[in-house]
Motif scaffolding. Structure first.
Motif, PDB file in Angstrom:
ATOM      1  N   UNK A 119     -82.002  -5.612  51.591  1.00 28.41           N
ATOM      2  CA  UNK A 119     -80.922  -5.534  52.574  1.00 28.41           C
ATOM      3  C   UNK A 119     -81.444  -5.527  54.007  1.00 28.41           C
ATOM      4  N   UNK A 120     -82.453  -6.346  54.281  1.00 35.95           N
ATOM      5  CA  UNK A 120     -82.965  -6.465  55.636  1.00 35.95           C
ATOM      6  C   UNK A 120     -83.852  -5.320  56.082  1.00 35.95           C
ATOM      7  N   UNK A 121     -84.299  -4.495  55.160  1.00 33.93           N
ATOM      8  CA  UNK A 121     -85.144  -3.345  55.499  1.00 33.93           C
ATOM      9  C   UNK A 121     -86.459  -3.437  54.763  1.00 33.93           C
ATOM     10  N   UNK A 122     -87.455  -2.780  55.337  1.00 39.23           N
ATOM     11  CA  UNK A 122     -88.792  -2.774  54.759  1.00 39.23           C
ATOM     12  C   UNK A 122     -89.450  -1.456  55.165  1.00 39.23           C
ATOM     13  N   UNK A 123     -89.557  -0.500  54.239  1.00 35.64           N
ATOM     14  CA  UNK A 123     -90.050   0.837  54.561  1.00 35.64           C
ATOM     15  C   UNK A 123     -91.113   1.290  53.578  1.00 35.64           C
ATOM     16  N   UNK A 124     -91.953   2.199  54.070  1.00 37.93           N
ATOM     17  CA  UNK A 124     -92.843   2.974  53.224  1.00 37.93           C
ATOM     18  C   UNK A 124     -92.329   4.409  53.258  1.00 37.93           C
ATOM     19  N   UNK A 125     -92.411   5.098  52.145  1.00 41.21           N
ATOM     20  CA  UNK A 125     -91.956   6.490  52.077  1.00 41.21           C
ATOM     21  C   UNK A 125     -92.982   7.316  51.315  1.00 41.21           C
ATOM     22  N   UNK A 126     -93.149   8.555  51.758  1.00 43.40           N
ATOM     23  CA  UNK A 126     -94.037   9.494  51.081  1.00 43.40           C
ATOM     24  C   UNK A 126     -93.260  10.792  50.868  1.00 43.40           C
ATOM     25  N   UNK A 127     -93.305  11.299  49.658  1.00 44.32           N
ATOM     26  CA  UNK A 127     -92.677  12.577  49.328  1.00 44.32           C
ATOM     27  C   UNK A 127     -93.774  13.479  48.789  1.00 44.32           C
ATOM     28  N   UNK A 128     -94.013  14.591  49.467  1.00 42.36           N
ATOM     29  CA  UNK A 128     -95.012  15.565  49.039  1.00 42.36           C
ATOM     30  C   UNK A 128     -94.275  16.847  48.675  1.00 42.36           C
ATOM     31  N   UNK A 129     -94.569  17.399  47.516  1.00 42.72           N
ATOM     32  CA  UNK A 129     -93.868  18.618  47.119  1.00 42.72           C
ATOM     33  C   UNK A 129     -94.832  19.660  46.579  1.00 42.72           C
ATOM     34  N   UNK A 130     -94.447  20.889  46.769  1.00 42.55           N
ATOM     35  CA  UNK A 130     -95.125  22.034  46.166  1.00 42.55           C
ATOM     36  C   UNK A 130     -94.054  22.745  45.361  1.00 42.55           C
ATOM     37  N   UNK A 131     -94.244  22.836  44.082  1.00 45.41           N
ATOM     38  CA  UNK A 131     -93.220  23.359  43.183  1.00 45.41           C
ATOM     39  C   UNK A 131     -93.690  24.671  42.556  1.00 45.41           C
ATOM     40  N   UNK A 132     -93.389  25.818  43.181  1.00 42.56           N
ATOM     41  CA  UNK A 132     -93.812  27.093  42.619  1.00 42.56           C
ATOM     42  C   UNK A 132     -93.234  27.347  41.231  1.00 42.56           C
ATOM     43  N   UNK A 133     -92.086  26.710  40.922  1.00 45.37           N
ATOM     44  CA  UNK A 133     -91.438  26.921  39.622  1.00 45.37           C
ATOM     45  C   UNK A 133     -91.930  25.971  38.544  1.00 45.37           C
ATOM     46  N   UNK A 134     -92.917  25.125  38.857  1.00 42.94           N
ATOM     47  CA  UNK A 134     -93.490  24.264  37.843  1.00 42.94           C
ATOM     48  C   UNK A 134     -93.117  22.799  37.971  1.00 42.94           C
ATOM     49  N   UNK A 135     -93.605  22.013  37.029  1.00 44.55           N
ATOM     50  CA  UNK A 135     -93.485  20.555  37.040  1.00 44.55           C
ATOM     51  C   UNK A 135     -92.038  20.081  37.141  1.00 44.55           C
ATOM     52  N   UNK A 136     -91.156  20.616  36.316  1.00 43.94           N
ATOM     53  CA  UNK A 136     -89.793  20.094  36.251  1.00 43.94           C
ATOM     54  C   UNK A 136     -89.028  20.301  37.555  1.00 43.94           C
ATOM     55  N   UNK A 137     -89.265  21.411  38.220  1.00 45.55           N
ATOM     56  CA  UNK A 137     -88.644  21.648  39.524  1.00 45.55           C
ATOM     57  C   UNK A 137     -89.118  20.583  40.523  1.00 45.55           C
ATOM     58  N   UNK A 138     -90.412  20.336  40.562  1.00 47.40           N
ATOM     59  CA  UNK A 138     -90.967  19.314  41.455  1.00 47.40           C
ATOM     60  C   UNK A 138     -90.481  17.924  41.109  1.00 47.40           C
TER      61      UNK A 138
END
Length: 70
Positions: free
Chosen positions: A31-50
């Motif tokens: 749709x006319x866009x071109x982006x890079x995205x980064x998502x960094x997470x720290x999940x104290x409640x474990x894998x599924x929360x993250x």
């Protein structure tokens, strides 16, 4: 989900001090866009929360980019 976008992604995860880490980097285009995205997470409640957090942010970005630029 819209079909006009393409999202290429690389994910990484693992247990660390203070909680699980889930990280995602991706390239989104369409749709006319071109982006890079980064998502960094720290999940104290474990894998599924993250995982749910990264997936939730990804869905928001993907849906927002489905709208063509005015």
């Amino acid at each position: 989900m819209p079909t006009s976008n393409v999202w290429n992604t690389k994910n990484g995860w693992g247990p660390r001090t203070g909680g699980y880490r889930l990280n995602s980097i991706g390239h989104i285009y369409g749709n006319g866009r071109n982006y890079n995205a980064v998502i960094l997470s720290r999940a104290p409640s474990g894998f599924y929360y993250g995982r749910d957090t990264v997936n939730g942010v990804s869905k928001i970005l993907y849906a927002a980019l489905a709208q063509p630029l005015a």
